[in-house]
Design a protein around this motif. Structure first.
Motif, PDB file in Angstrom:
ATOM      1  N   ASN A   8      -4.238  38.122 -16.685  1.00  0.00           N
ATOM      2  CA  ASN A   8      -4.722  38.912 -17.825  1.00  0.00           C
ATOM      3  C   ASN A   8      -4.953  38.028 -19.046  1.00  0.00           C
ATOM      4  N   THR A   9      -4.039  37.090 -19.278  1.00  0.00           N
ATOM      5  CA  THR A   9      -4.211  36.137 -20.372  1.00  0.00           C
ATOM      6  C   THR A   9      -5.509  35.356 -20.195  1.00  0.00           C
ATOM      7  N   THR A  10      -5.750  34.928 -18.976  1.00  0.00           N
ATOM      8  CA  THR A  10      -6.964  34.183 -18.650  1.00  0.00           C
ATOM      9  C   THR A  10      -8.211  35.020 -18.922  1.00  0.00           C
ATOM     10  N   LEU A  11      -8.192  36.275 -18.528  1.00  0.00           N
ATOM     11  CA  LEU A  11      -9.347  37.144 -18.746  1.00  0.00           C
ATOM     12  C   LEU A  11      -9.598  37.376 -20.234  1.00  0.00           C
ATOM     13  N   MET A  12      -8.536  37.424 -21.031  1.00  0.00           N
ATOM     14  CA  MET A  12      -8.735  37.568 -22.468  1.00  0.00           C
ATOM     15  C   MET A  12      -9.422  36.330 -23.040  1.00  0.00           C
ATOM     16  N   SER A  13      -8.993  35.153 -22.626  1.00  0.00           N
ATOM     17  CA  SER A  13      -9.651  33.930 -23.091  1.00  0.00           C
ATOM     18  C   SER A  13     -11.082  33.839 -22.587  1.00  0.00           C
ATOM     19  N   ALA A  14     -11.336  34.477 -21.440  1.00  0.00           N
ATOM     20  CA  ALA A  14     -12.674  34.432 -20.836  1.00  0.00           C
ATOM     21  C   ALA A  14     -13.635  35.447 -21.442  1.00  0.00           C
ATOM     22  N   GLY A  15     -13.122  36.377 -22.265  1.00  0.00           N
ATOM     23  CA  GLY A  15     -14.027  37.307 -22.932  1.00  0.00           C
ATOM     24  C   GLY A  15     -13.730  38.774 -22.770  1.00  0.00           C
ATOM     25  N   ALA A  16     -12.586  39.141 -22.180  1.00  0.00           N
ATOM     26  CA  ALA A  16     -12.233  40.564 -22.103  1.00  0.00           C
ATOM     27  C   ALA A  16     -12.095  41.140 -23.513  1.00  0.00           C
ATOM     28  N   ARG A  17     -12.515  42.380 -23.663  1.00  0.00           N
ATOM     29  CA  ARG A  17     -12.475  43.049 -24.965  1.00  0.00           C
ATOM     30  C   ARG A  17     -11.728  44.371 -24.796  1.00  0.00           C
ATOM     31  N   VAL A  18     -10.613  44.505 -25.509  1.00  0.00           N
ATOM     32  CA  VAL A  18      -9.753  45.676 -25.385  1.00  0.00           C
ATOM     33  C   VAL A  18      -9.743  46.431 -26.708  1.00  0.00           C
ATOM     34  N   MET A  19      -9.905  47.747 -26.630  1.00  0.00           N
ATOM     35  CA  MET A  19      -9.842  48.587 -27.827  1.00  0.00           C
ATOM     36  C   MET A  19      -8.427  49.117 -28.000  1.00  0.00           C
ATOM     37  N   ARG A  20      -7.843  48.898 -29.177  1.00  0.00           N
ATOM     38  CA  ARG A  20      -6.529  49.432 -29.497  1.00  0.00           C
ATOM     39  C   ARG A  20      -6.539  49.928 -30.938  1.00  0.00           C
ATOM     40  N   HIS A  21      -6.124  51.161 -31.126  1.00  0.00           N
ATOM     41  CA  HIS A  21      -6.029  51.760 -32.463  1.00  0.00           C
ATOM     42  C   HIS A  21      -7.380  51.725 -33.174  1.00  0.00           C
ATOM     43  N   GLY A  22      -8.443  51.932 -32.401  1.00  0.00           N
ATOM     44  CA  GLY A  22      -9.780  51.971 -32.976  1.00  0.00           C
ATOM     45  C   GLY A  22     -10.373  50.612 -33.301  1.00  0.00           C
ATOM     46  N   LYS A  23      -9.661  49.536 -32.952  1.00  0.00           N
ATOM     47  CA  LYS A  23     -10.161  48.191 -33.231  1.00  0.00           C
ATOM     48  C   LYS A  23     -10.270  47.393 -31.939  1.00  0.00           C
ATOM     49  N   ALA A  24     -11.244  46.506 -31.897  1.00  0.00           N
ATOM     50  CA  ALA A  24     -11.451  45.671 -30.718  1.00  0.00           C
ATOM     51  C   ALA A  24     -10.588  44.420 -30.809  1.00  0.00           C
ATOM     52  N   ILE A  25      -9.879  44.137 -29.740  1.00  0.00           N
ATOM     53  CA  ILE A  25      -9.175  42.858 -29.613  1.00  0.00           C
ATOM     54  C   ILE A  25     -10.034  41.983 -28.709  1.00  0.00           C
ATOM     55  N   TRP A  26     -10.625  40.963 -29.292  1.00  0.00           N
ATOM     56  CA  TRP A  26     -11.535  40.076 -28.558  1.00  0.00           C
ATOM     57  C   TRP A  26     -11.166  38.651 -28.907  1.00  0.00           C
ATOM     58  N   LEU A  27     -10.653  37.912 -27.931  1.00  0.00           N
ATOM     59  CA  LEU A  27     -10.062  36.595 -28.174  1.00  0.00           C
ATOM     60  C   LEU A  27     -10.753  35.507 -27.360  1.00  0.00           C
ATOM     61  N   ARG A  28     -12.023  35.683 -27.118  1.00  0.00           N
ATOM     62  CA  ARG A  28     -12.789  34.736 -26.304  1.00  0.00           C
ATOM     63  C   ARG A  28     -12.696  33.317 -26.853  1.00  0.00           C
ATOM     64  N   ASP A  29     -12.387  32.373 -25.975  1.00  0.00           N
ATOM     65  CA  ASP A  29     -12.400  30.957 -26.334  1.00  0.00           C
ATOM     66  C   ASP A  29     -13.645  30.346 -25.709  1.00  0.00           C
ATOM     67  N   PRO A  30     -14.652  29.993 -26.500  1.00  0.00           N
ATOM     68  CA  PRO A  30     -15.919  29.517 -25.942  1.00  0.00           C
ATOM     69  C   PRO A  30     -15.802  28.193 -25.206  1.00  0.00           C
ATOM     70  N   ARG A  31     -14.681  27.507 -25.361  1.00  0.00           N
ATOM     71  CA  ARG A  31     -14.494  26.251 -24.633  1.00  0.00           C
ATOM     72  C   ARG A  31     -14.207  26.490 -23.162  1.00  0.00           C
ATOM     73  N   VAL A  32     -13.729  27.687 -22.826  1.00  0.00           N
ATOM     74  CA  VAL A  32     -13.444  28.046 -21.427  1.00  0.00           C
ATOM     75  C   VAL A  32     -14.747  28.427 -20.750  1.00  0.00           C
ATOM     76  N   THR A  33     -15.096  27.707 -19.694  1.00  0.00           N
ATOM     77  CA  THR A  33     -16.397  27.926 -19.056  1.00  0.00           C
ATOM     78  C   THR A  33     -16.298  28.402 -17.615  1.00  0.00           C
ATOM     79  N   ALA A  34     -15.090  28.623 -17.116  1.00  0.00           N
ATOM     80  CA  ALA A  34     -14.869  29.229 -15.799  1.00  0.00           C
ATOM     81  C   ALA A  34     -13.439  29.745 -15.773  1.00  0.00           C
ATOM     82  N   ALA A  35     -13.154  30.676 -14.861  1.00  0.00           N
ATOM     83  CA  ALA A  35     -11.818  31.278 -14.827  1.00  0.00           C
ATOM     84  C   ALA A  35     -11.369  31.520 -13.394  1.00  0.00           C
ATOM     85  N   ILE A  36     -10.086  31.251 -13.151  1.00  0.00           N
ATOM     86  CA  ILE A  36      -9.448  31.534 -11.860  1.00  0.00           C
ATOM     87  C   ILE A  36      -8.403  32.617 -12.106  1.00  0.00           C
TER      88      ILE A  36
END
Length: 316
Positions: free
Chosen positions: A162-190
Motif C-alpha cells: 500500500n505504501t508503494t502504491l501511494m508513492s506510485a500515484g494512488a489517490r485517497v479521499m479522506r474528510h473531503g480532501k485528496a491524499i496524493w503523495l506521488r513521487d515522480p522519481r518512482v518509475t515502476a512498482a512491485i
C-alpha cells in the motif's frame, strides 16, 4: 476509526542479528550496510538496510526502495536484497518505526490496538514520507552519482505494498480532501500481497491514476486474518484490476500463505517457501528489465519455467 489503509498481518517478527551500525558486510559481488538515519524535519528515525552492488562503482545501477509489512523491519525481506544485489541492482530496505517490529513489544492484550493505530492514516502517510526521505538522502549522498535516476522502483509487501502504491500515484479521499503523495522519481512498482484500501469499495478512483509499470504478486492462499478484519486473494485481484497503466503483470502462485514472501518460514512447507521466493526473485528481475525497455523474452521464459507453480498469470 478513520484510517487510510488497513493491512495488519499478525506474523512473528523475524529475529535477525543486526550488524554493527554503519559497518559493511562484504560479499563477493556486493556489500550490505545498516544505516540509522534521522529525519530531523519530521522528528522521525528512518533505519535502513542498503544492498550495494560493487559494479555500481563503475557505472549506474537501478534502485529498489522496499517497504516492509506491518510488524516487520528492514531485516524482513533480505533474500530479495541479496538477490537483486547479485544481479547488479541496488536496494534500500526501510524500517517504518511507527509500524515495525516494536509493535510486538508491550502488553499482549493491547496488541490489536497497537496494530490498528499503526494502520491509521497518520502512519500510512508517514511511511510514504519515509520512502521519500530515504530516497532524498541516498541520492544526495556518496551513492547518488551511481544510481540510474530513470530506473527507480518502489516495492513492498502487504502494508508496504500500500505504501508503494501511494508513492506510485494512488489517490485517497479522506474528510473531503485528496491524499496524493506521488513521487515522480518512482518509475515502476512491485506490489506484493496488497491489502484493500480501508473504507473504499471501488478502488478504481484510487488506483486508476497509477500509470507506471506495475508487478502484482500474490498466492491463491494469500489470506489476512485478524480480529474484526479479513482479506483474501480476491482483494489482491481488485487492486490489480483497478490499477491503471498499460503495462502491468499479475502472478498468482498456487500455494503459499500471506507470509510466504517474508524472510522466514512460519506456516509454509520448506518446498513451498523456497519455490515461491526463488520464483519471485526471478520474476522481479525480469519485470525490472521489462519495465525499462527490454524485450519480453525474460518474462516469457520465467512463465515457462514456473508454469507448474502458477494458478494464474497475466501480462499486458
Amino acid at each position: 476509526m478513520s484510517v487510510l489503509l488497513l493491512a495488519p498481518v499478525l506474523a512473528v517478527s523475524p529475529r535477525v542479528p543486526a550488524s554493527p551500525t554503519g559497518a559493511w558486510q562484504a560479499h563477493a559481488d556486493y556489500e550490505v550496510r545498516d544505516l540509522d538515519w534521522q529525519d530531523a524535519e519530521r522528528g522521525r528515525a528512518v533505519p535502513v538496510k542498503l544492498f550495494w552492488p560493487k559494479a555500481a562503482r563503475d557505472g549506474q545501477v537501478p534502485l529498489v526502495v522496499f517497504s516492509h509489512g506491518i510488524g516487520s523491519s528492514r531485516d524482513g525481506y533480505t533474500y530479495l536484497g541479496h538477490y537483486w544485489a547479485r544481479h547488479g541492482i541496488a536496494s534500500i530496505h526501510l524500517q517504518h518505526v511507527g509500524s515495525d517490529r516494536a509493535l510486538w513489544q508491550g502488553n499482549p492484550l493491547q496488541l490489536v490496538a497497537r496494530f490498528q493505530r499503526a494502520a491509521g492514516e497518520s502512519e500510512a502517510v508517514a511511511r510514504v514520507g519515509d520512502q521519500r526521505f530515504a530516497l532524498d538522502r541516498l541520492l544526495a549522498g556518496e551513492w547518488g552519482a551511481h544510481i540510474d535516476r530513470a530506473r527507480i522502483v518502489a516495492a513492498g509487501h502487504s502494508y508496504g505494498a500500500n505504501t508503494t502504491l501511494m508513492s506510485a500515484g494512488a489517490r485517497v479521499m479522506r474528510h473531503g480532501k485528496a491524499i496524493w503523495l506521488r513521487d515522480p522519481r518512482v518509475t515502476a512498482a512491485i506490489v506484493i500481497s496488497a491489502p484493500p484500501f480501508y473504507g473504499d469499495d471501488d478502488f478504481r478512483p484510487i488506483l486508476g491514476g497509477v500509470t507506471i509499470p506495475t508487478l502484482h504478486v500474490t498466492t491463491a492462499d494469500d489470506i489476512i486474518r485478524i480480529p474484526g478484519f479479513g482479506s483474501g486473494v480476491e482483494d489482491r485481484l481488485k487492486v490489480y484490476e483497478a490499477t491503471g497503466g498499460a503495462q502491468k503483470v499479475l502472478a498468482i502462485y498456487k500455494h503459499g500463505t500471506h507470509n510466504v514472501f517474508t524472510d522466514h518460514r512460519y506456516f509454509d512447507s520448506q518446498d513451498v517457501s523456497t519455490q515461491v521466493k526463488q520464483a519471485t526473485e526471478e520474476l522481479s528481475l525480469a519485470f525490472i528489465d521489462d519495465a525499462y525497455g527490454a524485450d519480453r523474452k525474460e518474462m516469457n521464459d520465467w512463465t515457462a519455467r514456473h508454469r507448474d507453480l502458477l494458478a494464474r498469470y497475466v501480462a499486458q
